[in-house]
Design a protein around this motif. Structure first.
Motif, PDB file in Angstrom:
ATOM      1  N   THR A   1     -34.597  20.868 -37.349  1.00  0.00           N
ATOM      2  CA  THR A   1     -34.611  20.118 -38.611  1.00  0.00           C
ATOM      3  C   THR A   1     -34.132  21.018 -39.747  1.00  0.00           C
ATOM      4  O   THR A   1     -34.800  21.181 -40.764  1.00  0.00           O
ATOM      5  CB  THR A   1     -36.025  19.579 -38.916  1.00  0.00           C
ATOM      6  N   GLY A   2     -32.955  21.607 -39.536  1.00  0.00           N
ATOM      7  CA  GLY A   2     -32.361  22.453 -40.560  1.00  0.00           C
ATOM      8  C   GLY A   2     -31.583  21.635 -41.568  1.00  0.00           C
ATOM      9  O   GLY A   2     -31.843  20.452 -41.798  1.00  0.00           O
ATOM     10  N   VAL A   3     -30.576  22.260 -42.168  1.00  0.00           N
ATOM     11  CA  VAL A   3     -29.768  21.613 -43.202  1.00  0.00           C
ATOM     12  C   VAL A   3     -29.199  20.290 -42.708  1.00  0.00           C
ATOM     13  O   VAL A   3     -29.199  19.287 -43.427  1.00  0.00           O
ATOM     14  CB  VAL A   3     -28.622  22.554 -43.653  1.00  0.00           C
ATOM     15  N   MET A   4     -28.726  20.272 -41.473  1.00  0.00           N
ATOM     16  CA  MET A   4     -28.131  19.057 -40.913  1.00  0.00           C
ATOM     17  C   MET A   4     -29.182  18.159 -40.265  1.00  0.00           C
ATOM     18  O   MET A   4     -29.242  16.956 -40.513  1.00  0.00           O
ATOM     19  CB  MET A   4     -27.076  19.432 -39.875  1.00  0.00           C
ATOM     20  N   GLY A   5     -30.024  18.735 -39.426  1.00  0.00           N
ATOM     21  CA  GLY A   5     -30.936  17.952 -38.608  1.00  0.00           C
ATOM     22  C   GLY A   5     -31.899  17.104 -39.409  1.00  0.00           C
ATOM     23  O   GLY A   5     -32.218  15.966 -39.035  1.00  0.00           O
ATOM     24  N   LYS A   6     -32.377  17.622 -40.527  1.00  0.00           N
ATOM     25  CA  LYS A   6     -33.356  16.877 -41.317  1.00  0.00           C
ATOM     26  C   LYS A   6     -32.768  15.567 -41.835  1.00  0.00           C
ATOM     27  O   LYS A   6     -33.392  14.501 -41.730  1.00  0.00           O
ATOM     28  CB  LYS A   6     -33.851  17.740 -42.476  1.00  0.00           C
ATOM     29  N   SER A   7     -31.556  15.630 -42.380  1.00  0.00           N
ATOM     30  CA  SER A   7     -30.914  14.408 -42.881  1.00  0.00           C
ATOM     31  C   SER A   7     -30.571  13.459 -41.745  1.00  0.00           C
ATOM     32  O   SER A   7     -30.693  12.234 -41.886  1.00  0.00           O
ATOM     33  CB  SER A   7     -29.645  14.755 -43.669  1.00  0.00           C
ATOM     34  N   MET A   8     -30.154  13.995 -40.607  1.00  0.00           N
ATOM     35  CA  MET A   8     -29.850  13.156 -39.449  1.00  0.00           C
ATOM     36  C   MET A   8     -31.102  12.414 -38.994  1.00  0.00           C
ATOM     37  O   MET A   8     -31.063  11.223 -38.666  1.00  0.00           O
ATOM     38  CB  MET A   8     -29.257  14.012 -38.333  1.00  0.00           C
TER      39      MET A   8
ATOM     40  N   VAL B   1     -21.035  18.019 -34.441  1.00  0.00           N
ATOM     41  CA  VAL B   1     -20.697  17.206 -35.614  1.00  0.00           C
ATOM     42  C   VAL B   1     -19.943  18.030 -36.655  1.00  0.00           C
ATOM     43  O   VAL B   1     -19.995  19.258 -36.664  1.00  0.00           O
ATOM     44  CB  VAL B   1     -21.973  16.624 -36.257  1.00  0.00           C
ATOM     45  N   SER B   2     -19.268  17.323 -37.544  1.00  0.00           N
ATOM     46  CA  SER B   2     -18.621  17.942 -38.696  1.00  0.00           C
ATOM     47  C   SER B   2     -18.841  17.054 -39.906  1.00  0.00           C
ATOM     48  O   SER B   2     -18.942  15.834 -39.779  1.00  0.00           O
ATOM     49  CB  SER B   2     -17.115  18.115 -38.436  1.00  0.00           C
ATOM     50  N   GLY B   3     -18.927  17.681 -41.068  1.00  0.00           N
ATOM     51  CA  GLY B   3     -19.151  16.936 -42.300  1.00  0.00           C
ATOM     52  C   GLY B   3     -20.165  17.595 -43.214  1.00  0.00           C
ATOM     53  O   GLY B   3     -20.348  17.177 -44.353  1.00  0.00           O
ATOM     54  N   GLY B   4     -20.821  18.647 -42.709  1.00  0.00           N
ATOM     55  CA  GLY B   4     -21.720  19.429 -43.540  1.00  0.00           C
ATOM     56  C   GLY B   4     -22.925  18.654 -44.030  1.00  0.00           C
ATOM     57  O   GLY B   4     -23.256  17.567 -43.540  1.00  0.00           O
ATOM     58  N   ASP B   5     -23.603  19.239 -45.029  1.00  0.00           N
ATOM     59  CA  ASP B   5     -24.813  18.620 -45.563  1.00  0.00           C
ATOM     60  C   ASP B   5     -24.528  17.262 -46.186  1.00  0.00           C
ATOM     61  O   ASP B   5     -25.346  16.340 -46.106  1.00  0.00           O
ATOM     62  CB  ASP B   5     -25.482  19.551 -46.573  1.00  0.00           C
ATOM     63  N   ILE B   6     -23.336  17.110 -46.776  1.00  0.00           N
ATOM     64  CA  ILE B   6     -22.988  15.840 -47.419  1.00  0.00           C
ATOM     65  C   ILE B   6     -22.854  14.746 -46.369  1.00  0.00           C
ATOM     66  O   ILE B   6     -23.406  13.647 -46.512  1.00  0.00           O
ATOM     67  CB  ILE B   6     -21.675  15.987 -48.220  1.00  0.00           C
ATOM     68  N   GLY B   7     -22.123  15.029 -45.299  1.00  0.00           N
ATOM     69  CA  GLY B   7     -21.949  14.046 -44.233  1.00  0.00           C
ATOM     70  C   GLY B   7     -23.252  13.697 -43.546  1.00  0.00           C
ATOM     71  O   GLY B   7     -23.488  12.536 -43.193  1.00  0.00           O
ATOM     72  N   ALA B   8     -24.121  14.710 -43.353  1.00  0.00           N
ATOM     73  CA  ALA B   8     -25.408  14.447 -42.721  1.00  0.00           C
ATOM     74  C   ALA B   8     -26.270  13.559 -43.608  1.00  0.00           C
ATOM     75  O   ALA B   8     -26.912  12.609 -43.136  1.00  0.00           O
ATOM     76  CB  ALA B   8     -26.127  15.763 -42.432  1.00  0.00           C
ATOM     77  N   ARG B   9     -26.261  13.839 -44.906  1.00  0.00           N
ATOM     78  CA  ARG B   9     -27.086  13.065 -45.840  1.00  0.00           C
ATOM     79  C   ARG B   9     -26.594  11.624 -45.957  1.00  0.00           C
ATOM     80  O   ARG B   9     -27.384  10.684 -46.031  1.00  0.00           O
ATOM     81  CB  ARG B   9     -27.058  13.750 -47.211  1.00  0.00           C
TER      82      ARG B   9
ATOM     83  N   ALA C   1     -24.772   9.921 -43.766  1.00  0.00           N
ATOM     84  CA  ALA C   1     -24.523   9.298 -42.456  1.00  0.00           C
ATOM     85  C   ALA C   1     -23.034   9.032 -42.242  1.00  0.00           C
ATOM     86  O   ALA C   1     -22.650   8.007 -41.685  1.00  0.00           O
ATOM     87  CB  ALA C   1     -25.324   8.002 -42.304  1.00  0.00           C
ATOM     88  N   THR C   2     -22.201   9.993 -42.664  1.00  0.00           N
ATOM     89  CA  THR C   2     -20.749   9.865 -42.504  1.00  0.00           C
ATOM     90  C   THR C   2     -20.176  10.997 -41.640  1.00  0.00           C
ATOM     91  O   THR C   2     -18.999  11.339 -41.762  1.00  0.00           O
ATOM     92  CB  THR C   2     -20.051   9.862 -43.877  1.00  0.00           C
ATOM     93  N   LEU C   3     -21.002  11.583 -40.796  1.00  0.00           N
ATOM     94  CA  LEU C   3     -20.549  12.688 -39.961  1.00  0.00           C
ATOM     95  C   LEU C   3     -19.445  12.255 -39.003  1.00  0.00           C
ATOM     96  O   LEU C   3     -19.396  11.095 -38.567  1.00  0.00           O
ATOM     97  CB  LEU C   3     -21.710  13.238 -39.137  1.00  0.00           C
ATOM     98  N   SER C   4     -18.569  13.193 -38.686  1.00  0.00           N
ATOM     99  CA  SER C   4     -17.678  13.036 -37.537  1.00  0.00           C
ATOM    100  C   SER C   4     -18.422  13.577 -36.320  1.00  0.00           C
ATOM    101  O   SER C   4     -18.939  14.698 -36.354  1.00  0.00           O
ATOM    102  CB  SER C   4     -16.380  13.822 -37.741  1.00  0.00           C
ATOM    103  N   ILE C   5     -18.491  12.774 -35.271  1.00  0.00           N
ATOM    104  CA  ILE C   5     -19.232  13.154 -34.069  1.00  0.00           C
ATOM    105  C   ILE C   5     -18.271  13.164 -32.893  1.00  0.00           C
ATOM    106  O   ILE C   5     -17.618  12.159 -32.602  1.00  0.00           O
ATOM    107  CB  ILE C   5     -20.403  12.194 -33.812  1.00  0.00           C
ATOM    108  N   MET C   6     -18.152  14.311 -32.234  1.00  0.00           N
ATOM    109  CA  MET C   6     -17.178  14.538 -31.178  1.00  0.00           C
ATOM    110  C   MET C   6     -17.930  14.608 -29.854  1.00  0.00           C
ATOM    111  O   MET C   6     -18.720  15.518 -29.645  1.00  0.00           O
ATOM    112  CB  MET C   6     -16.430  15.846 -31.443  1.00  0.00           C
ATOM    113  N   VAL C   7     -17.679  13.670 -28.968  1.00  0.00           N
ATOM    114  CA  VAL C   7     -18.573  13.462 -27.837  1.00  0.00           C
ATOM    115  C   VAL C   7     -17.919  13.804 -26.504  1.00  0.00           C
ATOM    116  O   VAL C   7     -16.814  13.350 -26.196  1.00  0.00           O
ATOM    117  CB  VAL C   7     -19.073  12.006 -27.796  1.00  0.00           C
ATOM    118  N   GLY C   8     -18.637  14.601 -25.716  1.00  0.00           N
ATOM    119  CA  GLY C   8     -18.276  14.834 -24.328  1.00  0.00           C
ATOM    120  C   GLY C   8     -19.297  14.141 -23.435  1.00  0.00           C
ATOM    121  O   GLY C   8     -20.501  14.348 -23.596  1.00  0.00           O
ATOM    122  N   ALA C   9     -18.829  13.279 -22.548  1.00  0.00           N
ATOM    123  CA  ALA C   9     -19.721  12.569 -21.611  1.00  0.00           C
ATOM    124  C   ALA C   9     -18.902  12.168 -20.401  1.00  0.00           C
ATOM    125  O   ALA C   9     -17.786  11.661 -20.538  1.00  0.00           O
ATOM    126  CB  ALA C   9     -20.330  11.333 -22.268  1.00  0.00           C
TER     127      ALA C   9
END
Length: 294
Positions: A11-18, A123-131, A133-141
């Motif tokens: 729950t750091g800079v990114m995780g808390k907002s997510m 993810v990419s988008g920093g604290d602003i994107g995390a807050r 909910a506009t992150l870019s999410i790059m998925v491997g599955a």
């Protein structure tokens, strides 16, 4: 229909907002972080605190992790108290840390052996994107169905979500992102310093160049922070150095030349030596100012 229980480790800079954005979308959220006090506000807002990674894994349908370094990822996924030993069969584990592609492949292999679905989704988008909910999410599955199942969870946190390929593909894509940012950040800093030393108003210069061919997320979002001498972290210098190291190692394995990335890493390492580890990446501006003084 009730939504699946989501467990969040980190729950750091990114995780808390997510985490907050997941709660806004109605997901029951369980959390664990090494320092409980850092998550006290989330607990006050209605999340459920778990005393260990193992307990969180046992209680969750979907487990998200976003921590600092690959060794942190290894520590929470493996071993008798780790996620993979305690997650339920047919649950989903999603590492959103920027980590090594080979580690993502290893997690996936061990997860499959336990009938657990694994994804790597940096993810990419920093604290602003995390807050916002506009992150870019790059998925491997490995399976499209695995990606589709957790897509609503991603949509609670991001706006640009792409399934890049099998396990490890998300991490490779994020390293591409960091390579592009690293060299680009040098250009942003140099442009701002040039404007200032030419007697121009750098904010007015931004009005002219950010919407043209020079435009970038860093130019629009981080250059104003440089001008205002705001070096608070949206993404830590120490973590960016980690990412650049991973990218260089991976590039060397593929025999891909990355001289711009190597130079950017050297400059950030000098910034780190001068006390900049916990600044945001825009603090590269400070190091250029130091160079100008000598």
């Amino acid at each position: 229909m009730s939504k699946p229980v989501v467990g969040l480790v980190g729950t750091g800079v990114m995780g808390k907002s997510m985490g907050r954005n997941l709660m806004k979308e109605g997901y029951p959220l369980h959390i664990y972080t090494r320092t409980k006090s850092k998550a006290s506000d989330l607990v006050d807002e209605g999340t459920v605190w778990e005393d260990s990674v193992a307990m969180l894994a046992q209680q969750s349908d979907i487990i998200l992790t976003i921590v600092g370094y690959p060794h942190d990822v290894e520590g929470i996924y493996f071993g008798t108290e780790g996620i993979l030993a305690n997650a339920r069969p047919d649950s989903y584990v999603i590492d959103m840390t920027t980590s090594s592609p080979s580690l993502a492949e290893r997690i996936n292999q061990e997860a499959r052996a336990k009938q657990i679905h694994a994804l790597d989704a940096p993810v990419s988008g920093g604290d602003i994107g995390a807050r916002n909910a506009t992150l870019s999410i790059m998925v491997g599955a490995d399976e499209e169905s695995t990606f589709s199942h957790v897509l609503p969870v991603f949509e609670a946190m991001g706006s640009n979500i792409v399934h890049q390929g099998p396990a490890g593909a998300g991490q490779h894509t994020k390293l591409c992102n960091q390579i592009a940012i690293a060299a680009g950040m040098m250009g942003v800093v140099e442009a701002i310093l040039y404007a200032e030393n030419a007697g121009l108003d750098p904010k007015r210069v931004l009005q002219s160049i950010e919407s043209g061919a020079a435009g970038s997320w860093s130019l629009s979002n981080l250059a104003p922070r440089m001008i205002d001498q705001d070096f608070s972290p949206g993404f830590y210098v120490k973590h960016f150095i980690k990412d650049m190291t991973l990218a260089i190692e991976s590039a060397e394995q593929m025999k891909v030349p990355v001289p711009g990335l190597v130079l950017a890493k050297q400059l950030y390492e000098e910034l780190s030596k001068n006390g900049g580890d916990n600044d945001g990446t825009q603090a590269l501006y400070k190091y250029y100012q130091l160079m100008k003084e000598f």
